[in-house]
Design an enzyme around this catalytic site. Structure first.
Site, PDB file in Angstrom:
ATOM      1  N   CYS A  69       0.797  -1.224   0.000  1.00 21.70           N
ATOM      2  CA  CYS A  69       0.000   0.000   0.000  1.00 21.70           C
ATOM      3  C   CYS A  69       0.831   1.277   0.000  1.00 21.70           C
ATOM      4  O   CYS A  69       0.300   2.350  -0.277  1.00 21.70           O
ATOM      5  CB  CYS A  69      -0.941   0.017   1.209  1.00 21.70           C
ATOM      6  SG  CYS A  69      -1.690  -1.572   1.565  1.00 21.70           S
TER       7      CYS A  69
ATOM      8  N   HIS B 129      -2.932   8.014   5.768  1.00 22.14           N
ATOM      9  CA  HIS B 129      -3.207   6.749   5.073  1.00 22.14           C
ATOM     10  C   HIS B 129      -4.693   6.436   5.210  1.00 22.14           C
ATOM     11  O   HIS B 129      -5.311   5.979   4.262  1.00 22.14           O
ATOM     12  CB  HIS B 129      -2.349   5.639   5.668  1.00 22.14           C
ATOM     13  CG  HIS B 129      -2.338   4.384   4.859  1.00 22.14           C
ATOM     14  ND1 HIS B 129      -1.956   4.340   3.534  1.00 22.14           N
ATOM     15  CD2 HIS B 129      -2.676   3.103   5.184  1.00 22.14           C
ATOM     16  CE1 HIS B 129      -2.055   3.107   3.084  1.00 22.14           C
ATOM     17  NE2 HIS B 129      -2.490   2.331   4.065  1.00 22.14           N
TER      18      HIS B 129
ATOM     19  N   HIS C 232      -9.636   2.266  -1.162  1.00 19.56           N
ATOM     20  CA  HIS C 232      -8.205   1.979  -0.996  1.00 19.56           C
ATOM     21  C   HIS C 232      -7.616   1.572  -2.336  1.00 19.56           C
ATOM     22  O   HIS C 232      -7.994   0.548  -2.904  1.00 19.56           O
ATOM     23  CB  HIS C 232      -8.043   0.863   0.036  1.00 19.56           C
ATOM     24  CG  HIS C 232      -6.623   0.648   0.461  1.00 19.56           C
ATOM     25  ND1 HIS C 232      -5.577   1.393  -0.020  1.00 19.56           N
ATOM     26  CD2 HIS C 232      -6.077  -0.230   1.346  1.00 19.56           C
ATOM     27  CE1 HIS C 232      -4.445   0.989   0.537  1.00 19.56           C
ATOM     28  NE2 HIS C 232      -4.736  -0.008   1.372  1.00 19.56           N
TER      29      HIS C 232
ATOM     30  N   SER D 137      15.916  38.216 -60.747  1.00 18.06           N
ATOM     31  CA  SER D 137      16.580  39.505 -60.910  1.00 18.06           C
ATOM     32  C   SER D 137      17.298  39.906 -59.610  1.00 18.06           C
ATOM     33  O   SER D 137      18.230  39.224 -59.191  1.00 18.06           O
ATOM     34  CB  SER D 137      15.567  40.568 -61.344  1.00 18.06           C
ATOM     35  OG  SER D 137      16.210  41.768 -61.692  1.00 18.06           O
TER      36      SER D 137
END
Length: 977
Positions: free
Chosen positions: A186, A322, A362, A626
């Protein structure tokens, strides 16, 4: 720079986040992601019984009371733009969708930072990433792995296993830095960020992509709840709430692009946020068991990150936790935060905490990336998004006695004078690997004043449909409410930071409002490279007041070159060239005399040529009409700029000495017809043979009028030209000797670039001398012959360089790619020139317009609109379909050998339609596919083709012909025996 230097001195190891991209449930891009976060929106989807049954969930599972009919699906995980990345259809079908989506996200992260991966030069870009388990392999490829086919086994493994996520990105994006796979469950993506930072600070790379891909398969379904696990019984995740009972598995793919902060500031990068410090550790045995979280390890990693960042806890305003919403995890994480912030008792206000799992569930390996990007977006928008579901704190949290509060609603988080906003982001993995990152708000970008009246915005895509989607996406973004975009920075980024594809559009705009209006209606074009390009320089006759206006002020190379021409003027012929071009002096009087007009025209054309060179193009051949041949000769290295300016000034001064009694007439007739008429008593000369039916006659004005009357009576069209002298006629004879004598000391060289001569109509092979230029002034301009030579020399296209297109039509009809005017007449010469640069970009004459914007700041704007083509192995497909079955799907070519070999290709590449010209590599072929094709040829035809030879056979026809030759040789050998 002083403010930036101050914090750089304090944080010399800071790393800048300069690009971000991600796809999450209900959020295909980060703009949608932020909108959802700010609104507190949940990405969950509730399924009906019928929906679940249609997704092959068994009835007994759906009807189980413990089955939770909720998911967090990611849209279009079965889609991939395989052609964009050069992946064959078969390989795309077989490839793990996590790898496929991560490729697209990493491309977008590079674009978001304003970097084109094809123009990185010597910069080394690393890739640090991880993914969820390769469930696609388990569900669709196990039978293939059991077969005794090593090539197929390798193809399956390298297209699915975790080991190959980062290498695939490095390979397909052409990134030369370290490509490391990070797998810490995780905490994977946050550990990837920390590893990337260490590699940057150790100078292993110059930029680094860090991220993760997390998909749960089967996708778009619910799950079976089991008590005492991490999953929620009702499909809701409630971090830190009293009713928290678990999480729900989410899906997402995201990446950030990192760069040393000092380099990012120096290079003018857009900085999303700064990483002041990162830390990674492991709980070891300081916890209950292997999968359990640990207070000591989490507290330690947060303190370590603060220490390495050089900040104290009381300077942290927000922590993205978390936050799994589990009964075990939340109290442990909160206790670790209390310990880590214990020294922050002196803080002036409490620290907010939140958790994105309440919105997304999660994301496993991508969990930390979801939280990191959320926090960066919060810093950018100066708002703290709410944590959904929070009502009452978990009673195990000592919230009131802590320095924290749960952010339960959208709150302002503005910049404050004298105080820097900072945040922390945590990710803790199964197995105990913890990571924490300390973020700081981005420094205020330095503004530079660039006063340009207009800008050129360019956009390109692989096909017309994608380009239409792209322009729509950009238009909606530009016109979005509250959008404030620096147009110069936008155009700089579009020019330098986006890949150039064949379908293109370009438009000249004054501001972003103008861009929003024009984008939907501007005509796009398909660019084709020009094999051989000629530059054609216009002669006299294209002058007008205000010509090239604005170029001197706004195009540095034009200004430098014009100044060089001014400096190269003979001391005895001083002219205010810069004053005329800058608008300081009125240009009109300079147009009335050859002595001033011809040096001015030469200067403009020569400076325009240098401006076009800045785009990386160069002529394969040059010619001029020219006076234009003087510019062509200087560009080709026949003479120095000083010599050229001397010649042009002398030429103009001598012409002005002649009586103003000359005239010129353009006649719509052939050279032979005109010369036959002139033999009937006209004292006139053929001045120019411009086309088979366009001849210019020159001489006394009275004779010109007499001829014009005669031609009118004969029904021949003619047009009197507005000139003061009869160029290329006998009226110039009085000045020829002096002109030649004035050039006697000039030095000339053979052309370094092939150059066509007006005198001969052929390539100039030797260095011209003074007599050549005398004859050039007097004799007929053989322009038709020059154009015929362009065709003979296989020139495919041309660029006319002059103040307006006089020769474009004549040249265009001769060349397959036509002729592009380098400048057109307009109220603003600068805007007119930008328009021509845009046309050159769209047609393919120019591929890189970066020279328009030598300096600027990269900014973020929407990325490439990938084509959503379905690539998925359906359950009914049989593993290892025999090539004989595949061959039957190929269009019958009335050639059994072709059909057989095409079957091998289809089996190896998955190509839907094949012909003899089908290109192995363009279809995504690689060595493993070639091995499988070779094995099939050996199996069915007993022909052993060398692998090295097979890799040289690009097309299907090449391979069929090679096999046919072997079969014919074998047949002949049998006959002889």
């Amino acid at each position: 720079m002083s403010a930036n230097k101050h914090w750089l001195d304090q944080h010399p190891d800071a790393v800048a986040i300069i690009g971000m991209a991600g796809r999450f449930a209900e959020a295909p891009n980060l703009a949608n992601y932020w909108d959802n976060l700010a609104a507190g929106k949940l990405a969950r989807k509730e399924y009906s019984r019928d929906e679940l049954l249609a997704r092959a969930v068994k009835p007994e599972v759906v009807d189980d009371p413990a089955y939770v009919c909720v998911g967090m699906p990611l849209e279009d995980i079965n889609c991939f733009d395989a052609e964009f990345f050069g992946v064959s259809a078969k390989q795309a079908d077989w490839m793990d969708p996590q790898i496929r989506l991560f490729l697209e996200v990493c491309w977008h992260a590079m674009e978001d930072a304003g970097y084109d991966v094809s123009r990185l030069g010597a910069q080394r870009v690393g890739v640090f990433a991880g993914s969820n388990p390769a469930l696609y392999l388990w569900q669709h490829h196990l039978d293939r792995l059991r077969e005794h086919n090593l090539a197929q086994w390798l193809e399956v493994l390298t297209s699915n296993d975790k080991d190959y996520l980062s290498p695939w990105v490095a390979y397909k994006l052409g990134l030369r830095g370290p490509a490391l796979n990070i797998q810490t469950a995780c905490s994977t993506s946050l550990v990837a960020v920390a590893t990337a930072c260490q590699n940057l600070l150790g100078y292993q790379c110059d930029m680094a992509l860090a991220g993760a891909a997390a998909l749960t398969l089967p996708h778009d379904q619910g799950y079976l709840y089991q008590a005492n696990t991490i999953l929620s019984p009702d499909g809701h995740c409630r971090p830190f709430d009293a009713e928290a009972a678990g999480t729900i598995m989410g899906n997402g793919v995201a990446a950030v692009l990192l760069k040393r902060a000092e380099d990012a500031i120096h290079d003018g990068d857009h900085i999303d946020a700064l990483i002041l410090g990162t830390a990674v550790n492991n709980d070891a045995q300081r916890k209950m068991d292997f999968m359990a979280p640990g207070v000591d390890g989490q507290a330690e990693v947060i303190r370590m990150a603060h220490r390495l960042a050089g900040v104290s806890a009381d300077t942290i305003d927000y922590v993205e936790t978390h936050g799994t919403g589990t009964r075990l995890g939340d109290p442990i994480e909160f206790r670790a935060l209390q310990i880590a912030f214990a020294q922050g008792a002196q803080r002036m206000k409490p620290c907010a905490i939140g958790a994105v799992k309440a919105n997304l569930g999660h994301l496993n390996t991508a969990a930390g990336m979801a939280g990191l990007i959320k926090t960066v977006l919060a810093l950018q928008h100066e708002m703290l998004p709410p944590t959904p579901h929070f009502k009452q704190p978990n009673p195990q949290l000592d919230l009131e006695g802590s320095p924290f509060f749960i952010n339960d609603r959208l709150r302002p988080w503005p910049r404050e004078p004298g105080r820097t906003r900072r945040a922390g982001v945590s990710a803790f993995g199964f197995g105990g690997t913890n990571a924490h990152v300390v973020l700081q708000e981005a420094p205020e970008p330095e503004r530079t004043e660039r006063q340009l009246p207009a800008h050129l915005f360019v956009l390109s895509a692989r096909d017309a449909t994608a380009l239409d989607r792209y322009r729509e996406r950009i238009q909606q973004w530009v016109a979005g409410p509250g959008r404030s975009t620096d147009l110069a920075d936008l155009c700089f980024t579009a020019a330098h930071g986006r890949r150039r594809f064949s379908h293109r559009l370009a438009l000249v705009v004054r501001d972003t409002g103008d861009l929003a209006v024009k984008l939907p209606v501007v005509t796009a074009a398909s660019a084709e490279p020009t094999d051989r390009m000629a530059w054609v320089f216009t002669g006299q006759g294209a002058q007008y007041k205000g010509m090239a206006s604005g170029l001197y002020q706004h195009v540095p190379v034009f200004r430098r070159t014009a100044d060089a021409c001014n400096s190269a003027l003979p001391a005895e012929y001083p002219l205010p060239l810069a004053g005329w071009l800058s608008g300081q002096f009125d240009m009109a009087p300079a147009l009335d005399q050859a002595a001033t007009l011809q040096p001015l025209l030469f200067t403009i054309q020569y400076a325009l040529a240098e401006a076009w060179r800045e785009f990386g193009i160069k002529p394969d051949m040059v010619l001029g009409h020219s006076l234009g041949e003087y510019v062509a000769a200087c560009v080709a290295g026949v003479m120095s700029l000083e010599t050229a300016m001397t010649m042009v000034c002398l030429r103009g001064r001598l012409l002005d000495r002649l009586p103003s009694n000359g005239g010129m007439l353009a006649v719509k007739a052939s050279d032979g017809e005109v010369r036959q008429v002139l033999r009937d008593g006209y004292d006139l000369d053929v001045a120019a043979d411009n086309a088979p039916d366009q001849i210019v006659v020159s001489g006394h004005a009275e004779e010109i009028d007499r001829l014009r009357t005669a031609l009118r009576d004969a029904g021949v069209d003619s047009v009197r030209l507005t000139v003061t002298h009869a160029f290329h006629s006998r009226l110039l004879d009085p000045i020829l000797e002096e002109f030649e004598a004035g050039l006697s000391s000039c030095e000339f060289s053979p052309p370094a670039i092939p150059m066509l001569s007006n005198l001969s109509g052929t390539l100039l092979q030797v260095a011209p001398d003074a007599r050549y230029w005398r004859n050039h002034l007097r004799q007929t301009v053989r322009f038709t012959a020059c154009l015929e030579q362009l065709q003979a020399q296989n020139v495919s296209g041309a660029l006319e360089i002059g103040t307006k297109p006089l020769l474009t039509g004549l040249v265009a009809r001769r060349l397959p790619r036509g002729c592009l005017p380098g400048l057109v007449e307009g109220a603003s010469g600068y805007q007119a020139w930008l328009g021509q640069v845009g046309q050159a970009f769209c047609s393919g004459v120019v591929s890189d317009i970066g020279a328009l914007y030598p300096q600027g700041r990269r900014i973020s704007f929407p990325g490439y609109p990938f084509t959503k083509s379905r690539h998925w192995i359906d359950s009914q497909e049989v593993a290892g379909t025999p090539s004989s079955q595949t061959a039957q799907q190929v269009d019958v070519q009335q050639d059994p050998l072709f059909d057989l070999v095409a079957g091998y290709w289809r089996h190896a590449l998955g190509a839907p339609a094949l012909s003899r010209s089908s290109d192995f590599f363009m279809l995504g072929g690689n060595s493993l596919a070639a091995i499988q094709i070779r094995a099939a040829v050996q199996r069915d035809l007993a022909i052993d083709l060398p692998m090295a030879e097979m890799m040289k056979m690009r097309t299907l026809g090449d391979l069929v012909d090679a096999i046919a030759l072997v079969l014919e040789a074998e047949a002949a050998s049998e006959v002889q025996s």
